[in-house]
Design an enzyme around this catalytic site. Structure first.
Site, short mmCIF file in Angstrom:
data_model
loop_
_atom_site.label_atom_id
_atom_site.label_comp_id
_atom_site.label_asym_id
_atom_site.label_seq_id
_atom_site.Cartn_x
_atom_site.Cartn_y
_atom_site.Cartn_z
CB CYS A 44 -68.27 -14.98 -31.75
SG CYS A 44 -66.69 -15.77 -31.32
CG ASP A 46 -68.00 -18.73 -27.48
OD1 ASP A 46 -68.79 -19.58 -27.00
OD2 ASP A 46 -67.07 -18.25 -26.82
NE ARG A 48 -68.61 -19.76 -24.07
CZ ARG A 48 -67.70 -19.04 -23.41
NH1 ARG A 48 -67.61 -19.15 -22.09
NH2 ARG A 48 -66.90 -18.22 -24.05
CG HIS A 103 -69.33 -13.65 -27.18
ND1 HIS A 103 -68.67 -14.35 -26.20
CD2 HIS A 103 -68.71 -13.95 -28.34
CE1 HIS A 103 -67.70 -15.06 -26.76
NE2 HIS A 103 -67.69 -14.82 -28.06
CB CYS A 106 -65.08 -12.50 -27.38
SG CYS A 106 -64.68 -13.15 -29.02
ZN ZN Z 1 -66.04 -14.97 -29.34
#
Ligand code: ZN
Length: 213
Positions: A44, A46, A48, A103, A106
């Site tokens: 992803c 993302d 993090r 994750h 998400c």
């Molecule tokens: Zn995600």
């Protein structure tokens, strides 16, 4: 210049002075020798979930593709960026492994679970996340929301794994025994990975699979 951009540029200076200075020979060998990564990692976007950090990987080890909600559309999808990365990694780089890493927490999966109506004004995001819908529909709607979200994250990883062999490059490498597929989920709170066990049709803690953990 914006403060944040200046911070990033200073960060590169720090990187050159520290990591790149310490690893000068290794990085020079990589630069002149070309890449031979161990895996294609599909994760992803993302901010993090940082693949190299969470696996303690060095430059040259992971061929990384990140997109919203770590999706693998079926072969011949109008979006060819995922297919391009898959074909390059499998056919040209001969990676022996493809990892799809989702994750918990998400936002893309959550948006798909909630029906995507909020994203109608954002046509690209709406179209992209509709890929998660099929996986989300596989999850029991009677579950408590947090559990349902976690299950949908896991189910979506399994779905993306299932889509990988629709790519002829993946199908032939699998048939030749040259490629293995792996489904992972990362937990932002514990920083640990769970791994999809095909026989159990469930995610098991990675610590159960590695000696001495
Ligand atoms: Zn995600």
């Amino acid at each position: 210049m914006g403060g944040m951009i200046e911070t990033l540029l200073r960060g590169n200076r720090k990187f050159r002075g520290e990591y790149a200075a310490d690893e000068r020979d290794f990085l020079e060998r990589l630069a002149s020798g070309g890449q031979s990564p161990d895996a294609l990692y599909i994760g992803c976007s993302d901010s993090r979930v940082v693949p190299e950090l969470l696996t303690s990987s060095s430059p040259g080890e992971l061929f990384v593709l990140r997109n919203i909600a770590n999706l693998v559309p079926v072969f011949n999808d109008p979006d060819s960026s995922v297919g391009a990365a898959i074909e390059y990694a499998v056919v040209h780089l001969h990676v022996p492994h493809i990892i799809v890493c989702g994750h918990y927490g998400c936002g893309g999966v959550k948006a798909a679970l909630e029906g995507l109506d909020k994203e109608r004004g954002l046509p690209s995001l709406f179209e992209w996340l509709s890929e998660v819908r099929a996986a989300a529909e596989n999850v029991d709607p009677a579950l408590e929301p947090e559990t349902r979200w976690r299950r949908a994250v896991e189910e979506s990883v399994v779905f993306q794994l299932g889509n990988l062999p629709t790519y002829p490059a993946v199908a032939s490498a699998l048939a030749a025994g040259k490629l293995r597929l792996h489904g992972w989920v990362y937990d932002l709170h514990t920083c640990s990975l769970s791994v999809y066990d095909v026989n159990k049709h469930a995610f098991v803690p990675a610590s159960a699979l590695i000696p001495g953990a």
